[in-house]
Design a protein around this motif. Structure first.
Motif, PDB file in Angstrom:
ATOM      1  N   GLU A  20       0.838  -1.210   0.000  1.00 42.42           N
ATOM      2  CA  GLU A  20       0.000   0.000   0.000  1.00 42.42           C
ATOM      3  C   GLU A  20       0.867   1.252   0.000  1.00 42.42           C
ATOM      4  OE1 GLU A  20      -2.459  -0.878   3.369  1.00 42.42           O
ATOM      5  OE2 GLU A  20      -3.929  -1.970   2.151  1.00 42.42           O
ATOM      6  N   LYS A  21       1.992   1.209   0.749  1.00 43.01           N
ATOM      7  CA  LYS A  21       2.944   2.325   0.714  1.00 43.01           C
ATOM      8  C   LYS A  21       3.530   2.473  -0.683  1.00 43.01           C
ATOM      9  CE  LYS A  21       4.479   2.119   5.528  1.00 43.01           C
ATOM     10  NZ  LYS A  21       5.623   1.828   6.409  1.00 43.01           N
ATOM     11  N   LEU A  22       3.864   1.346  -1.303  1.00 39.38           N
ATOM     12  CA  LEU A  22       4.415   1.370  -2.650  1.00 39.38           C
ATOM     13  C   LEU A  22       3.393   1.924  -3.641  1.00 39.38           C
ATOM     14  CD1 LEU A  22       6.902   0.620  -4.355  1.00 39.38           C
ATOM     15  CD2 LEU A  22       5.857  -1.636  -4.692  1.00 39.38           C
ATOM     16  N   GLU A  47      12.804   6.336  -2.296  1.00 40.20           N
ATOM     17  CA  GLU A  47      11.824   5.875  -1.308  1.00 40.20           C
ATOM     18  C   GLU A  47      11.238   4.530  -1.721  1.00 40.20           C
ATOM     19  OE1 GLU A  47       8.841   8.720   0.122  1.00 40.20           O
ATOM     20  OE2 GLU A  47      10.105  10.317  -0.689  1.00 40.20           O
ATOM     21  N   GLU A  48      10.938   4.392  -3.005  1.00 37.14           N
ATOM     22  CA  GLU A  48      10.396   3.123  -3.505  1.00 37.14           C
ATOM     23  C   GLU A  48      11.377   1.981  -3.280  1.00 37.14           C
ATOM     24  OE1 GLU A  48       7.327   3.906  -7.171  1.00 37.14           O
ATOM     25  OE2 GLU A  48       9.466   4.040  -7.612  1.00 37.14           O
ATOM     26  N   GLN A  49      12.657   2.242  -3.493  1.00 34.66           N
ATOM     27  CA  GLN A  49      13.661   1.200  -3.303  1.00 34.66           C
ATOM     28  C   GLN A  49      13.704   0.726  -1.854  1.00 34.66           C
ATOM     29  OE1 GLN A  49      15.288  -0.467  -5.696  1.00 34.66           O
ATOM     30  NE2 GLN A  49      14.036   0.769  -7.058  1.00 34.66           N
ATOM     31  N   CYS A  50      13.542   1.647  -0.912  1.00 36.36           N
ATOM     32  CA  CYS A  50      13.505   1.271   0.508  1.00 36.36           C
ATOM     33  C   CYS A  50      12.296   0.387   0.805  1.00 36.36           C
ATOM     34  CB  CYS A  50      13.469   2.517   1.391  1.00 36.36           C
ATOM     35  SG  CYS A  50      14.991   3.476   1.378  1.00 36.36           S
ATOM     36  N   VAL A  51      11.147   0.758   0.262  1.00 32.66           N
ATOM     37  CA  VAL A  51       9.927  -0.022   0.475  1.00 32.66           C
ATOM     38  C   VAL A  51      10.073  -1.400  -0.163  1.00 32.66           C
ATOM     39  CG1 VAL A  51       7.453  -0.151  -0.044  1.00 32.66           C
ATOM     40  CG2 VAL A  51       8.452   1.999   0.727  1.00 32.66           C
ATOM     41  N   ILE A  52      10.642  -1.458  -1.355  1.00 34.55           N
ATOM     42  CA  ILE A  52      10.831  -2.733  -2.045  1.00 34.55           C
ATOM     43  C   ILE A  52      11.775  -3.639  -1.249  1.00 34.55           C
ATOM     44  CG2 ILE A  52      11.859  -3.787  -4.110  1.00 34.55           C
ATOM     45  CD1 ILE A  52      10.652  -1.403  -5.684  1.00 34.55           C
ATOM     46  N   GLY A  54      12.023  -3.666   1.986  1.00 26.44           N
ATOM     47  CA  GLY A  54      11.193  -4.191   3.075  1.00 26.44           C
ATOM     48  C   GLY A  54      10.276  -5.306   2.600  1.00 26.44           C
ATOM     49  N   ILE A  55       9.721  -5.152   1.410  1.00 27.25           N
ATOM     50  CA  ILE A  55       8.842  -6.184   0.844  1.00 27.25           C
ATOM     51  C   ILE A  55       9.628  -7.470   0.603  1.00 27.25           C
ATOM     52  CG2 ILE A  55       7.528  -6.835  -1.220  1.00 27.25           C
ATOM     53  CD1 ILE A  55       6.577  -3.903  -1.368  1.00 27.25           C
ATOM     54  N   GLN A  56      10.843  -7.344   0.117  1.00 28.28           N
ATOM     55  CA  GLN A  56      11.663  -8.528  -0.140  1.00 28.28           C
ATOM     56  C   GLN A  56      11.979  -9.273   1.162  1.00 28.28           C
ATOM     57  OE1 GLN A  56      14.894  -6.722  -2.310  1.00 28.28           O
ATOM     58  NE2 GLN A  56      13.963  -7.184  -4.295  1.00 28.28           N
ATOM     59  N   GLY A  57      12.231  -8.519   2.234  1.00 28.19           N
ATOM     60  CA  GLY A  57      12.466  -9.147   3.534  1.00 28.19           C
ATOM     61  C   GLY A  57      11.232  -9.890   4.026  1.00 28.19           C
ATOM     62  N   LEU A  58      10.069  -9.270   3.877  1.00 34.08           N
ATOM     63  CA  LEU A  58       8.820  -9.918   4.275  1.00 34.08           C
ATOM     64  C   LEU A  58       8.520 -11.134   3.400  1.00 34.08           C
ATOM     65  CD1 LEU A  58       6.621  -6.785   5.001  1.00 34.08           C
ATOM     66  CD2 LEU A  58       7.392  -8.486   6.667  1.00 34.08           C
ATOM     67  N   GLU A  59       8.884 -11.055   2.139  1.00 30.90           N
ATOM     68  CA  GLU A  59       8.662 -12.183   1.226  1.00 30.90           C
ATOM     69  C   GLU A  59       9.472 -13.404   1.685  1.00 30.90           C
ATOM     70  OE1 GLU A  59       6.799 -13.983  -1.991  1.00 30.90           O
ATOM     71  OE2 GLU A  59       6.402 -12.050  -1.068  1.00 30.90           O
ATOM     72  N   LYS A  60      10.695 -13.176   2.135  1.00 29.41           N
ATOM     73  CA  LYS A  60      11.513 -14.280   2.653  1.00 29.41           C
ATOM     74  C   LYS A  60      10.880 -14.880   3.905  1.00 29.41           C
ATOM     75  CE  LYS A  60      15.890 -12.734   0.756  1.00 29.41           C
ATOM     76  NZ  LYS A  60      17.227 -12.198   1.033  1.00 29.41           N
ATOM     77  N   LYS A  61      10.354 -14.019   4.779  1.00 32.88           N
ATOM     78  CA  LYS A  61       9.676 -14.517   5.982  1.00 32.88           C
ATOM     79  C   LYS A  61       8.428 -15.319   5.601  1.00 32.88           C
ATOM     80  CE  LYS A  61      11.129 -10.934   9.213  1.00 32.88           C
ATOM     81  NZ  LYS A  61      10.688  -9.846  10.101  1.00 32.88           N
ATOM     82  N   ARG A  62       7.706 -14.846   4.589  1.00 33.72           N
ATOM     83  CA  ARG A  62       6.502 -15.549   4.148  1.00 33.72           C
ATOM     84  C   ARG A  62       6.860 -16.919   3.592  1.00 33.72           C
ATOM     85  NH1 ARG A  62       4.016 -16.934  -0.189  1.00 33.72           N
ATOM     86  NH2 ARG A  62       5.415 -15.799  -1.549  1.00 33.72           N
ATOM     87  N   GLU A  63       7.935 -16.987   2.812  1.00 33.05           N
ATOM     88  CA  GLU A  63       8.369 -18.267   2.265  1.00 33.05           C
ATOM     89  C   GLU A  63       8.753 -19.235   3.377  1.00 33.05           C
ATOM     90  OE1 GLU A  63      11.516 -17.337  -0.467  1.00 33.05           O
ATOM     91  OE2 GLU A  63      10.145 -16.516  -1.970  1.00 33.05           O
ATOM     92  N   THR A  64       9.431 -18.731   4.415  1.00 31.52           N
ATOM     93  CA  THR A  64       9.805 -19.570   5.550  1.00 31.52           C
ATOM     94  C   THR A  64       8.561 -20.066   6.281  1.00 31.52           C
ATOM     95  OG1 THR A  64      11.862 -18.332   5.820  1.00 31.52           O
ATOM     96  CG2 THR A  64      11.130 -19.631   7.701  1.00 31.52           C
ATOM     97  N   ALA A  65       7.586 -19.187   6.483  1.00 31.35           N
ATOM     98  CA  ALA A  65       6.343 -19.578   7.145  1.00 31.35           C
ATOM     99  C   ALA A  65       5.597 -20.623   6.326  1.00 31.35           C
ATOM    100  CB  ALA A  65       5.458 -18.355   7.387  1.00 31.35           C
ATOM    101  N   MET A  66       5.556 -20.443   5.020  1.00 26.84           N
ATOM    102  CA  MET A  66       4.889 -21.422   4.159  1.00 26.84           C
ATOM    103  C   MET A  66       5.618 -22.762   4.194  1.00 26.84           C
ATOM    104  SD  MET A  66       2.093 -20.291   2.739  1.00 26.84           S
ATOM    105  CE  MET A  66       1.807 -21.256   1.262  1.00 26.84           C
ATOM    106  N   LYS A  67       6.933 -22.715   4.272  1.00 22.17           N
ATOM    107  CA  LYS A  67       7.719 -23.943   4.353  1.00 22.17           C
ATOM    108  C   LYS A  67       7.398 -24.685   5.650  1.00 22.17           C
ATOM    109  CE  LYS A  67      11.793 -23.537   2.754  1.00 22.17           C
ATOM    110  NZ  LYS A  67      13.203 -23.161   2.563  1.00 22.17           N
ATOM    111  N   ASP A  68       7.302 -23.955   6.747  1.00 17.34           N
ATOM    112  CA  ASP A  68       6.973 -24.576   8.034  1.00 17.34           C
ATOM    113  C   ASP A  68       5.567 -25.183   8.005  1.00 17.34           C
ATOM    114  OD1 ASP A  68       9.451 -23.769   8.962  1.00 17.34           O
ATOM    115  OD2 ASP A  68       8.671 -22.009  10.036  1.00 17.34           O
TER     116      ASP A  68
END
Length: 172
Positions: A20-22, A47-52, A54-68
């Motif tokens: 939503e920020k992006l 600013e967009e690069q900073c938000v992106i 953050g999104i990439q970091g969350l995407e890695k966390k999401r992948e880890t959660a899905m793996k679990d």
């Protein structure tokens, strides 16, 4: 399993917020592109690069959660999608609803980001075409029409009226 689902829903919520920020930045960028303000465009791109990031970091966390979750459900990690997970959770309607809401929210905001970025891309391409057109006009204005002078081979000499290619002529 409940804590894994809560973690996944929380990660998806944070990811939606970042998208939503992006989207807000991309919408502001549209106005800046139309104005042609290069300094503001550079700032908003940073600013967009900073938000992106953050999104990439969350995407890695999401992948880890899905793996679990895939490990707990004894499913293949690569083939388990959010839609499949929603179907699996039919016996847990509250988790199913929360996950479906976050998935729909994420899908909606990413579609909007994609749409606005497409518009911005079209605007930038139009701007580049306009710059190229103006450069062609400037180059054409510098070349004068050719004379009708012929060489011995019966070709035009290519001389231009009133145009000299060099700088200072000391003989004159």
């Amino acid at each position: 399993m409940a804590s894994l689902m809560e973690n996944l829903v929380e990660i998806l919520d944070k990811e939606c917020t970042m998208y939503e920020k992006l989207l807000e930045l991309s919408t502001r960028k549209t106005v800046i592109i139309i104005k042609g303000d290069l300094e503001e465009l550079a700032k908003i791109t940073d600013e967009e690069q900073c938000v992106i990031g953050g999104i990439q970091g969350l995407e890695k966390k999401r992948e880890t959660a899905m793996k679990d979750i895939a490990n707990v459900l004894n499913r293949d990690v690569d083939s388990l999608k959010l839609t499949d997970l929603i179907v699996v959770l039919e016996k847990r309607p509250e988790d199913q609803k929360n996950l479906a809401v976050q998935r729909d929210r994420l899908r909606g905001v990413t579609d909007n980001v994609r749409r606005v970025n497409g518009q911005n891309q079209e605007l930038l391409l139009s701007s580049l075409e306009m710059v190229q057109f103006e450069m062609n006009i400037i180059q054409a204005s510098k070349s004068a029409p050719q004379t009708a002078n012929y060489s011995r081979a019966l070709d035009t000499t290519g001389d231009c009226l009133g145009y000299t290619s060099g700088g200072f002529d000391a003989k004159q």
